[in-house]
Design a protein around this motif. Structure first.
Motif, PDB file in Angstrom:
ATOM      1  N   ILE A 107      -2.995  -8.417   0.256  1.00  2.17           N
ATOM      2  CA  ILE A 107      -3.866  -7.266   0.000  1.00  2.17           C
ATOM      3  C   ILE A 107      -3.133  -5.963   0.300  1.00  2.17           C
ATOM      4  CG2 ILE A 107      -5.946  -6.059   0.810  1.00  2.17           C
ATOM      5  CD1 ILE A 107      -7.198  -8.901   1.170  1.00  2.17           C
ATOM      6  N   MET A 108      -2.405  -5.927   1.407  1.00  2.00           N
ATOM      7  CA  MET A 108      -1.676  -4.710   1.757  1.00  2.00           C
ATOM      8  C   MET A 108      -0.570  -4.400   0.747  1.00  2.00           C
ATOM      9  SD  MET A 108      -1.570  -4.564   5.916  1.00  2.00           S
ATOM     10  CE  MET A 108      -0.853  -6.180   6.219  1.00  2.00           C
ATOM     11  N   VAL A 109       0.149  -5.415   0.278  1.00  2.00           N
ATOM     12  CA  VAL A 109       1.182  -5.191  -0.733  1.00  2.00           C
ATOM     13  C   VAL A 109       0.536  -4.710  -2.031  1.00  2.00           C
ATOM     14  CG1 VAL A 109       2.977  -6.274  -2.142  1.00  2.00           C
ATOM     15  CG2 VAL A 109       2.812  -6.819   0.276  1.00  2.00           C
ATOM     16  N   ALA A 110      -0.590  -5.295  -2.408  1.00  2.62           N
ATOM     17  CA  ALA A 110      -1.284  -4.877  -3.627  1.00  2.62           C
ATOM     18  C   ALA A 110      -1.735  -3.420  -3.513  1.00  2.62           C
ATOM     19  CB  ALA A 110      -2.476  -5.796  -3.893  1.00  2.62           C
ATOM     20  N   ILE A 111      -2.220  -3.020  -2.363  1.00  2.21           N
ATOM     21  CA  ILE A 111      -2.607  -1.624  -2.149  1.00  2.21           C
ATOM     22  C   ILE A 111      -1.402  -0.711  -2.296  1.00  2.21           C
ATOM     23  CG2 ILE A 111      -3.381   0.047  -0.390  1.00  2.21           C
ATOM     24  CD1 ILE A 111      -5.272  -2.218   0.635  1.00  2.21           C
ATOM     25  N   ASP A 112      -0.274  -1.115  -1.726  1.00  3.36           N
ATOM     26  CA  ASP A 112       0.939  -0.308  -1.830  1.00  3.36           C
ATOM     27  C   ASP A 112       1.414  -0.203  -3.285  1.00  3.36           C
ATOM     28  OD1 ASP A 112       2.583   1.321  -0.207  1.00  3.36           O
ATOM     29  OD2 ASP A 112       4.211  -0.132  -0.330  1.00  3.36           O
ATOM     30  N   ILE A 113       1.270  -1.271  -4.050  1.00  2.00           N
ATOM     31  CA  ILE A 113       1.629  -1.241  -5.475  1.00  2.00           C
ATOM     32  C   ILE A 113       0.713  -0.272  -6.225  1.00  2.00           C
ATOM     33  CG2 ILE A 113       1.591  -2.593  -7.617  1.00  2.00           C
ATOM     34  CD1 ILE A 113       2.628  -4.986  -5.927  1.00  2.00           C
ATOM     35  N   LEU A 114      -0.576  -0.318  -5.946  1.00  2.00           N
ATOM     36  CA  LEU A 114      -1.509   0.601  -6.598  1.00  2.00           C
ATOM     37  C   LEU A 114      -1.195   2.056  -6.243  1.00  2.00           C
ATOM     38  CD1 LEU A 114      -4.849  -1.373  -6.165  1.00  2.00           C
ATOM     39  CD2 LEU A 114      -3.548  -1.018  -8.281  1.00  2.00           C
ATOM     40  N   LEU A 115      -0.837   2.297  -4.988  1.00  2.00           N
ATOM     41  CA  LEU A 115      -0.452   3.644  -4.582  1.00  2.00           C
ATOM     42  C   LEU A 115       0.835   4.084  -5.266  1.00  2.00           C
ATOM     43  CD1 LEU A 115      -1.347   3.577  -0.795  1.00  2.00           C
ATOM     44  CD2 LEU A 115      -2.410   4.984  -2.569  1.00  2.00           C
ATOM     45  N   TYR A 116       1.766   3.168  -5.447  1.00  2.00           N
ATOM     46  CA  TYR A 116       3.002   3.474  -6.174  1.00  2.00           C
ATOM     47  C   TYR A 116       2.661   3.938  -7.590  1.00  2.00           C
ATOM     48  CZ  TYR A 116       7.533   2.972  -8.430  1.00  2.00           C
ATOM     49  OH  TYR A 116       8.684   3.222  -9.142  1.00  2.00           O
ATOM     50  N   MET A 117       1.781   3.221  -8.250  1.00  2.00           N
ATOM     51  CA  MET A 117       1.411   3.573  -9.624  1.00  2.00           C
ATOM     52  C   MET A 117       0.680   4.921  -9.655  1.00  2.00           C
ATOM     53  SD  MET A 117       0.687  -0.224 -11.289  1.00  2.00           S
ATOM     54  CE  MET A 117      -1.001  -0.201 -10.878  1.00  2.00           C
ATOM     55  N   ARG A 118      -0.200   5.162  -8.682  1.00  2.00           N
ATOM     56  CA  ARG A 118      -0.880   6.459  -8.583  1.00  2.00           C
ATOM     57  C   ARG A 118       0.135   7.574  -8.381  1.00  2.00           C
ATOM     58  NH1 ARG A 118      -3.487   9.097  -3.318  1.00  2.00           N
ATOM     59  NH2 ARG A 118      -1.271   9.031  -2.882  1.00  2.00           N
ATOM     60  N   ASN A 119       1.069   7.352  -7.474  1.00  2.00           N
ATOM     61  CA  ASN A 119       2.059   8.382  -7.165  1.00  2.00           C
ATOM     62  C   ASN A 119       2.984   8.645  -8.342  1.00  2.00           C
ATOM     63  OD1 ASN A 119       0.877   8.508  -4.681  1.00  2.00           O
ATOM     64  ND2 ASN A 119       2.487   7.371  -3.617  1.00  2.00           N
ATOM     65  N   LYS A 120       3.315   7.602  -9.081  1.00  2.00           N
ATOM     66  CA  LYS A 120       4.164   7.776 -10.253  1.00  2.00           C
ATOM     67  C   LYS A 120       3.469   8.660 -11.284  1.00  2.00           C
ATOM     68  CE  LYS A 120       6.978   5.148 -13.486  1.00  2.00           C
ATOM     69  NZ  LYS A 120       8.301   5.659 -13.212  1.00  2.00           N
ATOM     70  N   LYS A 121       2.182   8.409 -11.525  1.00  2.00           N
ATOM     71  CA  LYS A 121       1.414   9.249 -12.454  1.00  2.00           C
ATOM     72  C   LYS A 121       1.348  10.686 -11.957  1.00  2.00           C
ATOM     73  CE  LYS A 121      -1.630   5.859 -14.572  1.00  2.00           C
ATOM     74  NZ  LYS A 121      -3.024   5.436 -14.772  1.00  2.00           N
ATOM     75  N   TYR A 122       1.132  10.855 -10.658  1.00  2.37           N
ATOM     76  CA  TYR A 122       1.068  12.194 -10.071  1.00  2.37           C
ATOM     77  C   TYR A 122       2.391  12.927 -10.258  1.00  2.37           C
ATOM     78  CZ  TYR A 122       0.760  15.920  -6.644  1.00  2.37           C
ATOM     79  OH  TYR A 122       0.778  17.151  -6.036  1.00  2.37           O
TER      80      TYR A 122
END
Length: 89
Positions: free
Chosen positions: A68-83
């Motif tokens: 779950i923590m790795v999945a959250i970090d992956i989602l944040l990576y994708m959010r940050n990339k878009k940002y």
């Protein structure tokens, strides 16, 4: 239940909250590798499947929490990339 497997997962898992916090606050992908994170997630999912099919015990909880923590970090990576892409233009 293997105490050594538990210790390994606890040690790996201890780093994820810091990584998640850093990703959330920085809004940056610097120092992150999506491929590395996806490989870790695949590894944790494989551990979960092994526990389900061959060696079920309470260590599965640690695999799930880490996943779950790795999945959250992956989602944040994708959010940050878009940002980052939106601020570059």
């Amino acid at each position: 239940m293997s105490i050594f497997e538990s210790i390994m997962l606890l040690c790996f898992g201890a780093a994820w909250p810091f990584s998640i916090y850093r990703s959330y606050k920085s809004r940056s992908t610097a120092g992150k590798s999506l491929i590395f994170s996806v490989l870790l997630l695949i590894g944790y999912i494989s551990g979960i499947l092994h526990k389900i099919f061959y060696s079920y015990d309470n260590v599965i909880i640690l695999y799930i929490i880490n996943s779950i923590m790795v999945a959250i970090d992956i989602l944040l990576y994708m959010r940050n990339k878009k940002y980052q892409e939106s601020t570059e233009h």
